[in-house]
Design an enzyme around this catalytic site. Structure first.
Site, PDB file in Angstrom:
ATOM      1  N   ASN A  85      41.624-122.918 -47.777  1.00  0.00           N
ATOM      2  CA  ASN A  85      41.610-123.888 -48.858  1.00  0.00           C
ATOM      3  C   ASN A  85      43.049-124.217 -49.280  1.00  0.00           C
ATOM      4  O   ASN A  85      44.003-123.730 -48.681  1.00  0.00           O
ATOM      5  CB  ASN A  85      40.780-123.337 -50.025  1.00  0.00           C
ATOM      6  CG  ASN A  85      40.045-124.425 -50.771  1.00  0.00           C
ATOM      7  OD1 ASN A  85      40.599-125.493 -51.027  1.00  0.00           O
ATOM      8  ND2 ASN A  85      38.801-124.156 -51.132  1.00  0.00           N
ATOM      9  N   HIS A 115      61.973-106.903 -48.469  1.00  0.00           N
ATOM     10  CA  HIS A 115      63.400-106.731 -48.737  1.00  0.00           C
ATOM     11  C   HIS A 115      63.710-105.264 -49.006  1.00  0.00           C
ATOM     12  O   HIS A 115      62.899-104.558 -49.597  1.00  0.00           O
ATOM     13  CB  HIS A 115      63.810-107.606 -49.923  1.00  0.00           C
ATOM     14  CG  HIS A 115      63.510-109.046 -49.681  1.00  0.00           C
ATOM     15  ND1 HIS A 115      64.342-109.868 -48.958  1.00  0.00           N
ATOM     16  CD2 HIS A 115      62.439-109.798 -50.014  1.00  0.00           C
ATOM     17  CE1 HIS A 115      63.816-111.076 -48.879  1.00  0.00           C
ATOM     18  NE2 HIS A 115      62.657-111.059 -49.499  1.00  0.00           N
ATOM     19  N   ALA A 160      38.865-112.043 -55.291  1.00  0.00           N
ATOM     20  CA  ALA A 160      39.863-112.960 -55.836  1.00  0.00           C
ATOM     21  C   ALA A 160      40.916-112.215 -56.635  1.00  0.00           C
ATOM     22  O   ALA A 160      40.620-111.247 -57.342  1.00  0.00           O
ATOM     23  CB  ALA A 160      39.186-114.010 -56.708  1.00  0.00           C
ATOM     24  N   ARG A 166      47.887-102.242 -48.599  1.00  0.00           N
ATOM     25  CA  ARG A 166      47.590-101.259 -47.553  1.00  0.00           C
ATOM     26  C   ARG A 166      46.455-101.778 -46.692  1.00  0.00           C
ATOM     27  O   ARG A 166      45.707-102.671 -47.087  1.00  0.00           O
ATOM     28  CB  ARG A 166      47.153 -99.939 -48.171  1.00  0.00           C
ATOM     29  CG  ARG A 166      48.245 -99.273 -48.936  1.00  0.00           C
ATOM     30  CD  ARG A 166      47.877 -97.845 -49.262  1.00  0.00           C
ATOM     31  NE  ARG A 166      49.035 -97.162 -49.789  1.00  0.00           N
ATOM     32  CZ  ARG A 166      49.078 -96.579 -50.959  1.00  0.00           C
ATOM     33  NH1 ARG A 166      48.007 -96.574 -51.727  1.00  0.00           N
ATOM     34  NH2 ARG A 166      50.179 -95.989 -51.351  1.00  0.00           N
ATOM     35  N   LYS A 180      41.675-102.062 -53.373  1.00  0.00           N
ATOM     36  CA  LYS A 180      41.004-100.829 -52.947  1.00  0.00           C
ATOM     37  C   LYS A 180      39.569-101.141 -52.565  1.00  0.00           C
ATOM     38  O   LYS A 180      38.945-102.058 -53.113  1.00  0.00           O
ATOM     39  CB  LYS A 180      41.003 -99.810 -54.079  1.00  0.00           C
ATOM     40  CG  LYS A 180      42.377 -99.353 -54.480  1.00  0.00           C
ATOM     41  CD  LYS A 180      42.315 -98.368 -55.621  1.00  0.00           C
ATOM     42  CE  LYS A 180      43.722 -97.990 -56.030  1.00  0.00           C
ATOM     43  NZ  LYS A 180      43.751 -97.183 -57.228  1.00  0.00           N
TER      44      LYS A 180
END
Length: 191
Positions: A85, A115, A160, A166, A180
């Site tokens: 989208n 960074h 959302a 991870r 999670k």
């Protein structure tokens, strides 16, 4: 001798800000993105042709709604039946690979660039890039941000507003910042 682009693709620290080759490649890609974002919405063929020039590879049918921005484009790979989208950002200093049947909500970002924590290195303009991989049959909700080096498995829903820091295993619903696993789904056969 390794170029800055070689270092970038190997995930090593590299100079993204002052390297003429990388600057030229990013500028060329962003010029194509700007043309795509400003093209007539009803001119489907011209818009698809621009996307085919931007995206490194795709399996077949795909849709990316404008606006769409990426750094290089050539490091992006789309599976079959890909949909994104509005307001997709892919910072593809490393490969970003999407499987089949991936659906992405509005205002999502996939960021391979990171960074250093070391201030001196960061102030010199050094950065690194780690690949992102998204499996098959994945739904990514609005406003999700996926960070460097993340792999998302097959048959996953990312809620959302999540920030995916991870890896996320297959067959689950994952939500939050940091994202999670909230629940596992019964194993589903790929279609």
């Amino acid at each position: 001798m390794s170029t800055e682009k070689d270092k970038m693709l190997r995930g090593e620290l590299y100079d993204a800000n002052y390297n003429p080759q990388l600057i030229d490649e990013r500028n060329a890609c962003k010029a194509l993105c700007a043309r795509y974002n400003n093209s007539a919405y009803e001119d489907v063929e011209a818009r698809r042709a621009l996307l085919c020039r931007i995206i490194g590879s795709h399996k077949g049918s795909f849709t990316i709604e404008p606006s769409f921005w990426c750094d290089y484009g050539c490091n992006i790979s789309l599976g079959e039946n890909f949909y994104a989208n509005h307001n997709l950002v892919i910072l593809d200093a490393a490969p970003v690979t999407f499987g089949d049947n991936v659906f992405i909500g509005p205002s999502c970002g996939f960021h391979t660039a990171g960074h250093p924590l070391d201030v001196e290195q960061r102030n010199k303009g050094l950065e690194y890039a780690k690949p992102i991989k998204v499996g098959n049959n994945v739904w990514i909700g609005a406003g999700v941000q996926v960070l460097p080096g993340v792999t998302i498995g097959d048959n996953v829903t990312i809620g959302a507003g999540s920030v995916v820091t991870r890896d996320i295993p297959s067959d689950c619903v994952a939500v939050g910042s940091p994202c999670k696993v909230m629940k596992y789904l019964p194993h589903q056969q790929e279609q």
